[in-house]
Design a protein around this motif. Structure first.
Motif, PDB file in Angstrom:
ATOM      1  N   ASP A 182       0.815  -1.347  -0.060  1.00  0.00           N
ATOM      2  CA  ASP A 182      -0.055   0.068   0.042  1.00  0.00           C
ATOM      3  C   ASP A 182       1.081   1.354  -0.011  1.00  0.00           C
ATOM      4  OD1 ASP A 182      -2.348  -1.869   0.491  1.00  0.00           O
ATOM      5  OD2 ASP A 182      -1.845  -1.905   2.461  1.00  0.00           O
ATOM      6  N   GLU A 183       2.012   1.241  -0.516  1.00  0.00           N
ATOM      7  CA  GLU A 183       3.030   2.622  -0.707  1.00  0.00           C
ATOM      8  C   GLU A 183       2.602   3.468  -1.493  1.00  0.00           C
ATOM      9  OE1 GLU A 183       4.026  -0.738  -0.836  1.00  0.00           O
ATOM     10  OE2 GLU A 183       5.368  -1.330   0.526  1.00  0.00           O
ATOM     11  N   GLY A 184       1.659   2.941  -2.376  1.00  0.00           N
ATOM     12  CA  GLY A 184       1.550   3.799  -3.567  1.00  0.00           C
ATOM     13  C   GLY A 184       2.102   3.347  -4.951  1.00  0.00           C
ATOM     14  N   LYS A 185       2.166   2.133  -5.033  1.00  0.00           N
ATOM     15  CA  LYS A 185       2.868   1.724  -6.165  1.00  0.00           C
ATOM     16  C   LYS A 185       2.260   2.063  -7.362  1.00  0.00           C
ATOM     17  CE  LYS A 185       2.815  -2.294  -4.434  1.00  0.00           C
ATOM     18  NZ  LYS A 185       2.321  -2.222  -2.929  1.00  0.00           N
ATOM     19  N   GLY A 186       0.881   2.003  -7.064  1.00  0.00           N
ATOM     20  CA  GLY A 186       0.098   2.015  -8.443  1.00  0.00           C
ATOM     21  C   GLY A 186       0.037   3.346  -9.206  1.00  0.00           C
ATOM     22  N   GLY A 196      -4.505  -4.281  -4.357  1.00  0.00           N
ATOM     23  CA  GLY A 196      -5.345  -3.422  -4.997  1.00  0.00           C
ATOM     24  C   GLY A 196      -4.540  -2.068  -5.139  1.00  0.00           C
ATOM     25  N   HIS A 197      -4.457  -1.582  -6.261  1.00  0.00           N
ATOM     26  CA  HIS A 197      -3.854  -0.563  -6.480  1.00  0.00           C
ATOM     27  C   HIS A 197      -4.748   0.558  -6.856  1.00  0.00           C
ATOM     28  CE1 HIS A 197      -0.229  -2.706  -6.351  1.00  0.00           C
ATOM     29  NE2 HIS A 197      -0.096  -3.046  -7.558  1.00  0.00           N
ATOM     30  N   THR A 198      -4.813   1.620  -6.307  1.00  0.00           N
ATOM     31  CA  THR A 198      -5.679   2.732  -6.626  1.00  0.00           C
ATOM     32  C   THR A 198      -5.068   3.875  -7.229  1.00  0.00           C
ATOM     33  OG1 THR A 198      -6.475   2.494  -4.205  1.00  0.00           O
ATOM     34  CG2 THR A 198      -7.269   4.542  -5.397  1.00  0.00           C
ATOM     35  N   ARG A 240      -5.451   0.380   8.369  1.00  0.00           N
ATOM     36  CA  ARG A 240      -4.228  -0.308   8.249  1.00  0.00           C
ATOM     37  C   ARG A 240      -3.740   0.125   9.520  1.00  0.00           C
ATOM     38  NH1 ARG A 240      -3.435   2.465   2.352  1.00  0.00           N
ATOM     39  NH2 ARG A 240      -4.698   0.806   1.189  1.00  0.00           N
ATOM     40  N   LYS A 243       3.452  10.114  -0.521  1.00  0.00           N
ATOM     41  CA  LYS A 243       2.563  10.539   0.752  1.00  0.00           C
ATOM     42  C   LYS A 243       3.404  11.574   1.922  1.00  0.00           C
ATOM     43  CE  LYS A 243      -1.153   7.946   1.297  1.00  0.00           C
ATOM     44  NZ  LYS A 243      -2.016   6.800   1.769  1.00  0.00           N
ATOM     45  N   ASP A 249       3.030  14.644   1.955  1.00  0.00           N
ATOM     46  CA  ASP A 249       2.039  15.500   2.287  1.00  0.00           C
ATOM     47  C   ASP A 249       1.409  15.258   3.893  1.00  0.00           C
ATOM     48  OD1 ASP A 249       1.140  13.662   0.294  1.00  0.00           O
ATOM     49  OD2 ASP A 249      -0.841  14.346   0.880  1.00  0.00           O
ATOM     50  N   SER A 288       6.439  12.096  -3.743  1.00  0.00           N
ATOM     51  CA  SER A 288       5.009  12.004  -4.198  1.00  0.00           C
ATOM     52  C   SER A 288       4.350  12.864  -3.258  1.00  0.00           C
ATOM     53  CB  SER A 288       4.504  10.648  -4.453  1.00  0.00           C
ATOM     54  OG  SER A 288       2.906  10.918  -4.443  1.00  0.00           O
ATOM     55  N   THR A 289       3.692  13.899  -3.777  1.00  0.00           N
ATOM     56  CA  THR A 289       2.961  14.922  -2.594  1.00  0.00           C
ATOM     57  C   THR A 289       1.644  14.938  -2.622  1.00  0.00           C
ATOM     58  OG1 THR A 289       3.422  16.731  -4.295  1.00  0.00           O
ATOM     59  CG2 THR A 289       5.311  16.203  -2.737  1.00  0.00           C
ATOM     60  N   GLY A 290       0.915  13.973  -3.387  1.00  0.00           N
ATOM     61  CA  GLY A 290      -0.467  13.835  -3.438  1.00  0.00           C
ATOM     62  C   GLY A 290      -0.844  12.713  -4.395  1.00  0.00           C
ATOM     63  N   PRO A 291      -1.992  12.230  -4.469  1.00  0.00           N
ATOM     64  CA  PRO A 291      -2.319  11.395  -5.086  1.00  0.00           C
ATOM     65  C   PRO A 291      -2.402  11.131  -6.763  1.00  0.00           C
ATOM     66  CG  PRO A 291      -4.372  12.216  -3.862  1.00  0.00           C
ATOM     67  CD  PRO A 291      -3.268  12.903  -3.540  1.00  0.00           C
TER      68      PRO A 291
HETATM   69  P1  GDP Z   1      -0.486   0.311  -3.677  1.00  0.00           P
HETATM   70  O1  GDP Z   1      -1.050  -0.787  -3.671  1.00  0.00           O
HETATM   71  O2  GDP Z   1       1.023   0.505  -3.218  1.00  0.00           O
HETATM   72  O3  GDP Z   1      -0.653   1.044  -5.123  1.00  0.00           O
HETATM   73  O4  GDP Z   1      -1.010   1.473  -2.789  1.00  0.00           O
HETATM   74  P2  GDP Z   1      -2.534   1.768  -2.565  1.00  0.00           P
HETATM   75  O5  GDP Z   1      -3.207   1.962  -3.829  1.00  0.00           O
HETATM   76  O6  GDP Z   1      -3.220   0.645  -1.683  1.00  0.00           O
HETATM   77  O7  GDP Z   1      -2.640   3.030  -1.552  1.00  0.00           O
HETATM   78  C1  GDP Z   1      -2.110   3.949  -1.866  1.00  0.00           C
HETATM   79  C2  GDP Z   1      -3.285   5.275  -1.798  1.00  0.00           C
HETATM   80  O8  GDP Z   1      -2.416   6.661  -1.431  1.00  0.00           O
HETATM   81  C3  GDP Z   1      -3.868   5.608  -2.919  1.00  0.00           C
HETATM   82  O9  GDP Z   1      -5.246   5.812  -2.410  1.00  0.00           O
HETATM   83  C4  GDP Z   1      -3.387   6.556  -3.491  1.00  0.00           C
HETATM   84  O10 GDP Z   1      -4.386   7.446  -4.269  1.00  0.00           O
HETATM   85  C5  GDP Z   1      -2.733   7.491  -2.340  1.00  0.00           C
HETATM   86  N1  GDP Z   1      -1.626   8.181  -2.618  1.00  0.00           N
HETATM   87  C6  GDP Z   1      -0.543   7.735  -3.519  1.00  0.00           C
HETATM   88  N2  GDP Z   1       0.427   8.604  -3.259  1.00  0.00           N
HETATM   89  C7  GDP Z   1       0.022   9.698  -2.651  1.00  0.00           C
HETATM   90  C8  GDP Z   1       0.512  10.862  -2.049  1.00  0.00           C
HETATM   91  O11 GDP Z   1       1.757  11.301  -2.469  1.00  0.00           O
HETATM   92  N3  GDP Z   1      -0.115  11.570  -1.367  1.00  0.00           N
HETATM   93  C9  GDP Z   1      -1.414  11.462  -0.924  1.00  0.00           C
HETATM   94  N4  GDP Z   1      -2.006  11.906   0.177  1.00  0.00           N
HETATM   95  N5  GDP Z   1      -2.250  10.042  -1.190  1.00  0.00           N
HETATM   96  C10 GDP Z   1      -1.186   9.335  -2.053  1.00  0.00           C
END
Ligand code: GDP
Length: 434
Positions: A13-17, A40-42, A305, A331, A333, A413-416
Motif C-alpha cells: 500500500d505504498e502507492g505503487k499504483g 489493490g492499486h488505487t 491499516r 505521501k 504531504d 510524491s506529494t499527493g494522489p
Molecule cells: P499500492 O497498492 O501500493 O498501489 O497502494 P494503494 O493504492 O493501496 O494505496 C495508496 C493510496 O495512497 C492510494 O489511495 C493513492 O491514491 C494514495 N496516494 C499515493 N500517493 C500519494 C501521495 O503522495 N499523497 C497522498 N495523500 N496520497 C497518495
C-alpha cells in the motif's frame, strides 16, 4: 529505454499504483509478476478513481501492452468483474491485455480452503484477504493446480481438476465439513471463460521477449511488497508469492540479464495490514493522525491499516534484497502538520542495538524502535512538483531517509494525482524516465 521494476519497500500500500501509472508514460509494456486480486492499486486520474487488482495499472494508458505474468494467480470471475468495471469507466481492456498461459487459477475451492485454514489458526490467523490466493499457490506448489493454458483445452478440464478436488475433499473430511463445491459448474464456467478470453491467453515470456527484441521497454509492476514476500518477508505473516525484485524473472519469464533497474516505493511513514510484528507502530495519537490524513484503509478490503513511523531498518533491508537504484517516497504531504517526526533508525533487542532486520519473528516482535526526531515543516507540501518548492525541513527529512535507507531518493510524491510528483534531477529514476 530500460526495463525497470517497481517494488514495494514496506508492507504494501505504498502507492505503487500511482508510481507505475506515472512512469508508464515512458514505456510500451507493463507486466505484473506476482499476487492475485488480493492486491489493490488505487490510481487517481483527474476526477476519476480506478482500483485495479489483477489487471496491470498500465491499462489506464491507451496503447500500452499489459501482461499478467505467470507468477500471478487469477480468479476468472474476479478478472471479469474488474474488466467490466474498468470498461464502465471508459477504459479499453481489449487486445492490449495478455494473460500468460502459465498463470494459475484461483477456483472456488481455494476460497473455502483459505477460510478453513484461517479458522483453524484461531488467534494465529494470518489476516489474509480471503481471496483464495494462498491456497491457489499451494495447489501450484503441490503440482495439482490448473493454469490459464488449460482453458484452451476444455475437454481435458474435468480430468485436470481431479487432484485439486481430491486434496480439497480430503481436507474437508479431515475437518468434519461437507465439501460444497459444484465441480460441474466450475468446469462449465471455466469453459465459458476460455471461449470468451482464449485470445488473450498466450505465452507471456515469449510475448515479452518479442517486445524487448523490438526495442520496447517494460515496467514490471510489483504487488504486495518486500516485507510480505514469501521468502524475504516477515514469515509467516506474508503473502504466498515472490513480491521482491527477484520475483520478476520467475514471475514473467524475462531473464535477470534483461532487467536494468529497480525502484523501491516507500511511504514517508509506514503502514501494515494484517497480523505480525511492526516495530515502529505509532501510539494511538500518532495512528489517528497518520490514518486520518493518509486515509489508511485497504483498497481491497477497506480494513483500517496499522500505522507507524518510517522504519529505516526495514528500508535498509529492502534496499539490500531488492537492489534499489532509486527510492520513491510517497505521501510526504501526510506529515505536513507534525511538529516533529520520529524515524526509527535502529532496533533495541535484549539491551543490544540491531541495525539489520532480523529473520526471526520472535526477535522482531521483541524489538523496540530507536527513534530520531526530525523537525517537521508545518506547511503544505501538497501538490509540490519541484524539489526547490519543498520546505527546507521536508528536504532534510527526505535526505535523512535516503541516508538511513542507503539509497538515493529519485521521486517524491506529494499527493494522489499523477501531477503531484517531484522527480529529482540527477537520480537514476530521472535518467530512465526524463
Ligand atoms: P499500492 O497498492 O501500493 O498501489 O497502494 P494503494 O493504492 O493501496 O494505496 C495508496 C493510496 O495512497 C492510494 O489511495 C493513492 O491514491 C494514495 N496516494 C499515493 N500517493 C500519494 C501521495 O503522495 N499523497 C497522498 N495523500 N496520497 C497518495
Amino acid at each position: 529505454m530500460p526495463n525497470i521494476v517497481i517494488v514495494g519497500a514496506q508492507w504494501g500500500d505504498e502507492g505503487k499504483g500511482k508510481v507505475v501509472d506515472l512512469l508508464t508514460r515512458k514505456v510500451q509494456v507493463v507486466a505484473r509478476y506476482n499476487g492475485g486480486h488480493n492486491a489493490g492499486h488505487t490510481v487517481i486520474v483527474g476526477d476519476k478513481k480506478f482500483i485495479v487488482h489483477v489487471i496491470p495499472s498500465g491499462i489506464l494508458h491507451p496503447g500500452i501492452l499489459c501482461v499478467i505474468g505467470n507468477g500471478m494467480v487469477v480468479n476468472p470471475s474476479a478478472f471479469e468483474k474488474e474488466k467490466d468495471e474498468l470498461e464502465a469507466l471508459g477504459v479499453e481492456v481489449g487486445e492490449s491485455l495478455v494473460i500468460s498461459d502459465r498463470v494459475h487459477l484461483i477456483l472456488p475451492h481455494h476460497y473455502a480452503l483459505e477460510a478453513l485454514s484461517e479458522d483453524a489458526r484461531g488467534a494465529n490467523a494470518i489476516g489474509t484477504t480471503l481471496r483464495g490466493t494462498g491456497p491457489a499457490y499451494e495447489d501450484k506448489a503441490g503440482r495439482r493446480g490448473l493454469t490459464m493454458g488449460d482453458l484452451l483445452r476444455p475437454d481435458a478440464l474435468g480430468d485436470k481438476l481431479t487432484e485439486a478436488r481430491r486434496h480439497y475433499e480430503t481436507i474437508c473430511r479431515g475437518s468434519g465439513r461437507e465439501p460444497e463445491v459444484d465441480w460441474d459448474q466450475v468446469v462449465a464456467e471455466l469453459r465459458a471463460f476460455g471461449e470468451r478470453h482464449g485470445s488473450k491467453i498466450k505465452d507471456g515470456s515469449l510475448v515479452l521477449s518479442q517486445q524487448i527484441a523490438q526495442g520496447y521497454s517494460i515496467l514490471f509492476e510489483g504487488a504486495q511488497a518486500t516485507l510480505l514476500d514469501l521468502d524475504h518477508g516477515t514469515y509467516p505473516f506474508v503473502t504466498s508469492s515472490s513480491a521482491t525484485a527477484g520475483g520478476v524473472a520467475v514471475g514473467t519469464g524475462v531473464p535477470p540479464s534483461r532487467i536494468d533497474g529497480v525502484v523501491g516505493v516507500a511511504k514517508a511513514y509506514c503502514t501494515r495490514v494484517g497480523t505480525g510484528p511492526f516495530p515502529s507502530e505509532a501510539d494511538e495519537a500518532g495512528v489517528e493522525i497518520l490514518r486520518g490524513r493518509g486515509n489508511e484503509y485497504g483498497a481491497t478490503t477497506g480494513r483500517p491499516r496499522r500505522c507507524g513511523w518510517f522504519d529505516a531498518v526495514a528500508a535498509r533491508y529492502a534496499t539490500r534484497v531488492n537492489g534499489f537504484d532509486s527510492l520513491a517516497i510517497t505521501k510526504l504531504d501526510v506529515l505536513d502538520e507534525l511538529d516533529e517526526i520520529p524515524v526509527c533508525t535502529e532496533y533495541r533487542y535484549e539491551g543490544q542495538t540491531l541495525g539489520e532486520f532480523p529473520a526471526d519473528l520472535a526477535v522482531l516482535g521483541a524489538c523496540e524502535p530507536v527513534y530520531e526526531g526530525l523537525a517537521g515543516w508545518k506547511s503544505s507540501t501538497s501538490g509540490a512538483r519541484d524539489w526547490a518548492d519543498l520546505p527546507e525541513a521536508a528536504r532534510r527529512y527526505i535526505e535523512r531517509l535516503s541516508e538511513l535507507a542507503r539509497v538515493q531518493v529519485g521521486l517524491v510524491s506529494t499527493g494522489p494525482d499523477r501531477e503531484q510528483t517531484i522527480i529529482r534531477a540527477g537520480s537514476a529514476l530521472a535518467s530512465w524516465f526524463a
